[in-house]
Design an enzyme around this catalytic site. Sequence first.
Site, PDB file in Angstrom:
ATOM      1  N   HIS A  74      -6.409  11.824   6.163  1.00  0.00           N
ATOM      2  CA  HIS A  74      -5.330  11.807   5.163  1.00  0.00           C
ATOM      3  C   HIS A  74      -5.780  12.537   3.888  1.00  0.00           C
ATOM      4  O   HIS A  74      -6.753  12.144   3.268  1.00  0.00           O
ATOM      5  CB  HIS A  74      -4.933  10.363   4.830  1.00  0.00           C
ATOM      6  CG  HIS A  74      -4.065   9.730   5.877  1.00  0.00           C
ATOM      7  ND1 HIS A  74      -3.165   8.725   5.610  1.00  0.00           N
ATOM      8  CD2 HIS A  74      -3.942   9.981   7.203  1.00  0.00           C
ATOM      9  CE1 HIS A  74      -2.535   8.385   6.721  1.00  0.00           C
ATOM     10  NE2 HIS A  74      -3.000   9.125   7.704  1.00  0.00           N
ATOM     11  N   TYR A 203       2.085   3.135  -1.299  1.00  0.00           N
ATOM     12  CA  TYR A 203       1.831   1.968  -2.142  1.00  0.00           C
ATOM     13  C   TYR A 203       3.047   1.822  -3.042  1.00  0.00           C
ATOM     14  O   TYR A 203       3.366   2.740  -3.811  1.00  0.00           O
ATOM     15  CB  TYR A 203       0.598   2.179  -3.021  1.00  0.00           C
ATOM     16  CG  TYR A 203      -0.726   2.191  -2.282  1.00  0.00           C
ATOM     17  CD1 TYR A 203      -1.214   3.357  -1.684  1.00  0.00           C
ATOM     18  CD2 TYR A 203      -1.513   1.039  -2.201  1.00  0.00           C
ATOM     19  CE1 TYR A 203      -2.440   3.371  -1.030  1.00  0.00           C
ATOM     20  CE2 TYR A 203      -2.741   1.050  -1.547  1.00  0.00           C
ATOM     21  CZ  TYR A 203      -3.196   2.216  -0.969  1.00  0.00           C
ATOM     22  OH  TYR A 203      -4.414   2.237  -0.323  1.00  0.00           O
ATOM     23  N   LYS A 299     -11.336  -0.560  -0.810  1.00  0.00           N
ATOM     24  CA  LYS A 299     -12.755  -0.342  -1.126  1.00  0.00           C
ATOM     25  C   LYS A 299     -13.729  -1.304  -0.445  1.00  0.00           C
ATOM     26  O   LYS A 299     -14.930  -1.031  -0.401  1.00  0.00           O
ATOM     27  CB  LYS A 299     -12.972  -0.443  -2.646  1.00  0.00           C
ATOM     28  CG  LYS A 299     -12.344   0.680  -3.424  1.00  0.00           C
ATOM     29  CD  LYS A 299     -13.090   1.980  -3.192  1.00  0.00           C
ATOM     30  CE  LYS A 299     -12.320   3.187  -3.669  1.00  0.00           C
ATOM     31  NZ  LYS A 299     -12.233   4.259  -2.692  1.00  0.00           N
ATOM     32  N   TYR A 387     -10.159   7.055  -5.417  1.00  0.00           N
ATOM     33  CA  TYR A 387      -9.632   6.676  -4.102  1.00  0.00           C
ATOM     34  C   TYR A 387     -10.487   7.257  -2.971  1.00  0.00           C
ATOM     35  O   TYR A 387     -10.765   6.571  -1.983  1.00  0.00           O
ATOM     36  CB  TYR A 387      -8.163   7.128  -3.961  1.00  0.00           C
ATOM     37  CG  TYR A 387      -7.453   6.461  -2.811  1.00  0.00           C
ATOM     38  CD1 TYR A 387      -6.835   5.222  -2.969  1.00  0.00           C
ATOM     39  CD2 TYR A 387      -7.419   7.047  -1.544  1.00  0.00           C
ATOM     40  CE1 TYR A 387      -6.191   4.586  -1.909  1.00  0.00           C
ATOM     41  CE2 TYR A 387      -6.784   6.429  -0.475  1.00  0.00           C
ATOM     42  CZ  TYR A 387      -6.174   5.194  -0.672  1.00  0.00           C
ATOM     43  OH  TYR A 387      -5.555   4.563   0.385  1.00  0.00           O
TER      44      TYR A 387
END
Length: 394
Positions: A74, A203, A299, A387
């Site tokens: 991605h 999100y 994470k 990210y």
Amino acid sequence: MARRTQVAIVGAGPSGLLLGQLLARAGIDNVIVERQSGDYVLGRIRAGVLEQTTADLLDEAGVGARMHAEGLVHDGFELCFGGARHRIDLAGHTGGKHVIVYGQTEVTRDLMAARSAAGLPTVYGAKDVAPHHFDGDSPYLTYTHDGQPQELRADFIAGCDGYHGACRAAVPPAALSIFEKVYPFGWLGILADTPPVSHELIYSNHERGFALCSMRSPTRTRYYVQCSLHDKVEDWSDDAFWDELRRRLDPRAAETLVTGPSIEKSIAPLRSFVAEPMRFGSMFLAGDAAHIVPPTGAKGLNLAASDVRILSRALVEHYRDHSDAGIERYSERCLARVWKAERFSWWFTSLTHKFPDTGAIGARLQRAELDYLVSSQAATTVMAENYVGLPFDG
Ligand code: RFL
Ligand code: PHB
């Protein structure tokens, strides 16, 4: 009966299995002692997003083949608010970096397969595991297996036994500093054999609460909605879940969402937690045993992998180069990265969830920040570089 190894690893989650694999490849003996059965460990549906450094470590451990074949690369994700979606171009803001969508279950399955193919010892179903004498250099574990008391002597103990594990619990409270925040909501997650609503993760910040559209493959989806801490999984029918998710998405996603029967449904509480330090003499903590992040930034598993990277290198240095420099710096090096990921996960959670106590002004401030985030190159870059995963300190 007493047995001996170089590194006794407590816990066969991703931290323990990955550490075991990296050590074995460097010729370091290890035994994993796990409370549950292998099937139970594989039944837990958790993380889905791997940073490039985690993927590289899986390659180094010799278990990356299926991840490369089946994992989804991605280059971006979408933020949804105010009824519209806005793409965060990860690759474009980080010089071409990306993440890989590949489930923790599959990472664990690959690690377990490699461990059993190499004939490395794992004790499943070990009860009452306890570490002893880790303030000296002859630590050992005691546990019960098949009703028999057992002892495992080692040079080092690696506490990879998660948030509720025995290793951190064995440290005298005065030797630990604990930092903790419990969020006033949870995530209700569903796994379904349906095609993803979009090819990238979404999100969503919505007045009814947060939602996340994720996936495991082109035919398997993982969706979450923010829920009350009082909710029970049984209170949520599949239909109620899909209706709630649809309400929290933009009109186009709501319309194209494909629903189906859930194959797993669970509620996870959200927590930020750090225990310092991460080494006590000859015992190390790694992964969720030492720290928890809310899952919003994806994470947790990645931090577990970065602890294991630092620990495996420190142990190789000890045995091969007879240097304890890496061991001495283990805690400090892990925590430098841990705190940055804690900050990012807390911030991303604060930005996207509905908080009961911040009221209308809280929602408007979130909206202002979201608008800023998607319109400022500088702000998007900050989001993107966190990210995809921050670099190691060398
Ligand atoms: P684990 O996976 O908890 O494994 C610990 C193992 O130790 C065993 N154990 C014991 N064994 C012997 N004796 C004892 N006394 C023991 N006590 C416990 C346990 O049975 C278990 O097998 O910790 P580890 O290995 O450090 O791995 C950490 C990750 O599992 C965790 O950080 C992630 O799953 C967090 N997480 C996510 N992380 C990401 O990087 N990306 C994501 O997208 C992501 N999504 C998530 C998540 C966690 C979630 N939940 C449910 C907490 C989504 C969710 C919903
Ligand atoms: C997941 O697919 O389970 C997932 C993805 C992204 C997150 C958290 C969880 O931030």
